[in-house]
Design an enzyme around this catalytic site. Structure first.
Site, PDB file in Angstrom:
ATOM      1  N   HIS A   1       0.863  -1.190   0.000  1.00  0.00           N
ATOM      2  CA  HIS A   1       0.000   0.000   0.000  1.00  0.00           C
ATOM      3  C   HIS A   1       0.893   1.231   0.000  1.00  0.00           C
ATOM      4  CE1 HIS A   1      -1.472   3.261   2.725  1.00  0.00           C
ATOM      5  NE2 HIS A   1      -2.444   3.276   1.834  1.00  0.00           N
TER       6      HIS A   1
ATOM      7  N   ASN B   1       0.360   5.770  -0.358  1.00  0.00           N
ATOM      8  CA  ASN B   1      -0.407   6.935  -0.777  1.00  0.00           C
ATOM      9  C   ASN B   1       0.337   8.207  -0.403  1.00  0.00           C
ATOM     10  OD1 ASN B   1      -1.905   8.552   1.523  1.00  0.00           O
ATOM     11  ND2 ASN B   1      -1.960   6.393   2.142  1.00  0.00           N
TER      12      ASN B   1
ATOM     13  N   ARG C   1      -0.795  12.505  -0.315  1.00  0.00           N
ATOM     14  CA  ARG C   1      -1.997  13.327  -0.429  1.00  0.00           C
ATOM     15  C   ARG C   1      -1.736  14.740   0.093  1.00  0.00           C
ATOM     16  NH1 ARG C   1      -2.254   9.575   3.511  1.00  0.00           N
ATOM     17  NH2 ARG C   1      -2.586  10.310   5.644  1.00  0.00           N
TER      18      ARG C   1
ATOM     19  N   HIS D   1      -7.933  -4.673  18.004  1.00  0.00           N
ATOM     20  CA  HIS D   1      -8.784  -5.754  18.503  1.00  0.00           C
ATOM     21  C   HIS D   1      -8.105  -7.120  18.394  1.00  0.00           C
ATOM     22  CE1 HIS D   1      -9.468  -5.509  14.194  1.00  0.00           C
ATOM     23  NE2 HIS D   1     -10.032  -6.698  14.202  1.00  0.00           N
TER      24      HIS D   1
ATOM     25  N   GLY E   1     -18.613  11.221   0.779  1.00  0.00           N
ATOM     26  CA  GLY E   1     -19.414  10.910  -0.393  1.00  0.00           C
ATOM     27  C   GLY E   1     -18.579  10.541  -1.594  1.00  0.00           C
ATOM     28  N   GLY E   2     -17.427   9.925  -1.349  1.00  0.00           N
ATOM     29  CA  GLY E   2     -16.549   9.509  -2.436  1.00  0.00           C
ATOM     30  C   GLY E   2     -17.119   8.343  -3.225  1.00  0.00           C
TER      31      GLY E   2
END
Length: 299
Positions: free
Chosen positions: A105, A107, A109, A174, A257-258
């Site tokens: 992964h 990213n 931004r 968890h 709201g992506g």
């Protein structure tokens, strides 16, 4: 003074270069899917499914904006809640078919928030982390060394700080268990000038191919059987749990709201859960937890 256009141009170039390199590794093409967001902005999703190397992968660019900063983005700065905002970034997840090749992964931004009569407040975020199913010490060392090399020109304190942040962030509370062998992670970064912060973020983005390509090329053709695929599917369940419960990027995308298809692109296509399963002591599967999921200094 910020320069959002320069950030956007860099991110689009980064997306294109990573996709081109991963197409060379895989031998198959990524599809390109442009989309628009009704509330403002849009993006370009570049996705591969059932490739020769990658069972699923996506390298997504998004540039979205809105009038009310979502809670996940304002979590560490509650005073920014309700501001107008603009966000852009490249986010990728690659799930190889071969269980000996790790999931990765990355990213990078950029956020800006606005309020009438006030100076814009901006910051960068990002990082990369490696999630093996069968660990190789040399892979973890190479990945971490590349991350360290990307940060060192901007201060010797950054790598230990961002590595620790990554270890703490990509942790399933968890389960009391790390998601993988870590890497680096940073958020709300606006130290020094805009130019300094942007240059550091670019160094992280540009380091991705060096960090990951040689690993996947070395592992993608190793022989494996149903046992390895079964364990890979089981461990992928941890990846899903983290992304849906803890990941700020996933929460931000859903809260703002992506585009759901792009947000959930990170999910592996085949996953299994078992009740209270434990690997056999001394097995390669047990070594993942005992030797690789323990936080440690790889370099």
């Amino acid at each position: 003074m910020t320069d959002a256009n320069s950030v956007k141009n860099y991110l689009l170039s980064l997306q294109a270069s990573i996709v081109a390199a991963m197409e060379e590794v895989d031998g198959c093409q990524f599809i390109s899917d442009s989309w628009e967001r009704p509330e403002g902005g849009g993006g370009i999703s570049r996705v591969i499914e059932e490739g020769k190397v990658f069972e699923r992968g996506g390298v997504n660019f998004s540039h979205v904006m809105g009038s009310n900063l979502p809670p996940s983005a304002a979590a560490s700065r509650p005073e920014l809640a309700g501001r107008q905002w603009e966000a852009m970034g490249v986010s990728l997840v690659l799930h190889p078919h071969n269980p000996y090749a790790p999931t990765v992964h990355m990213n990078v931004r950029f956020f800006t928030t606005y309020a009438e009569g006030k100076e814009p407040i901006w910051w960068f975020g990002g990082g990369m982390d490696l999630t093996p199913y069968y660990g190789f010490k040399e892979d973890a060392q190479h990945f971490h060394q590349t991350c360290k090399d990307a940060l060192t020109p901007f201060g010797n304190e950054l790598h230990p700080r961002f590595k620790k942040w990554c270890d703490e962030y990509f942790y399933l509370k968890h389960r009391k268990e790390a998601r993988g062998v870590g890497g680096i992670f940073f958020d709300d970064f606006n130290e020094g000038s805009f130019e300094h912060s942007f240059a550091m973020t670019k160094s992280v983005g540009d380091a991705f191919l060096k960090a990951y390509r040689s690993i996947v090329e070395q592992r993608k053709d190793l022989a494996f059987g149903e046992r390895e695929r079964d364990f890979q599917a089981y461990r992928r369940g941890r990846y899903v749990e983290f992304n849906l419960v803890f990941d700020r990027g996933t929460l931000f995308g859903l809260q703002s709201g992506g585009r759901t298809e792009s947000i959930l692109m990170s999910m592996p296509p085949i996953v299994k859960w078992r009740y209270n399963w434990q690997p056999e002591a001394g097995s390669p599967e047990a070594r993942l937890a005992s030797e690789f999921l323990v936080h440690q200094e790889w370099v």
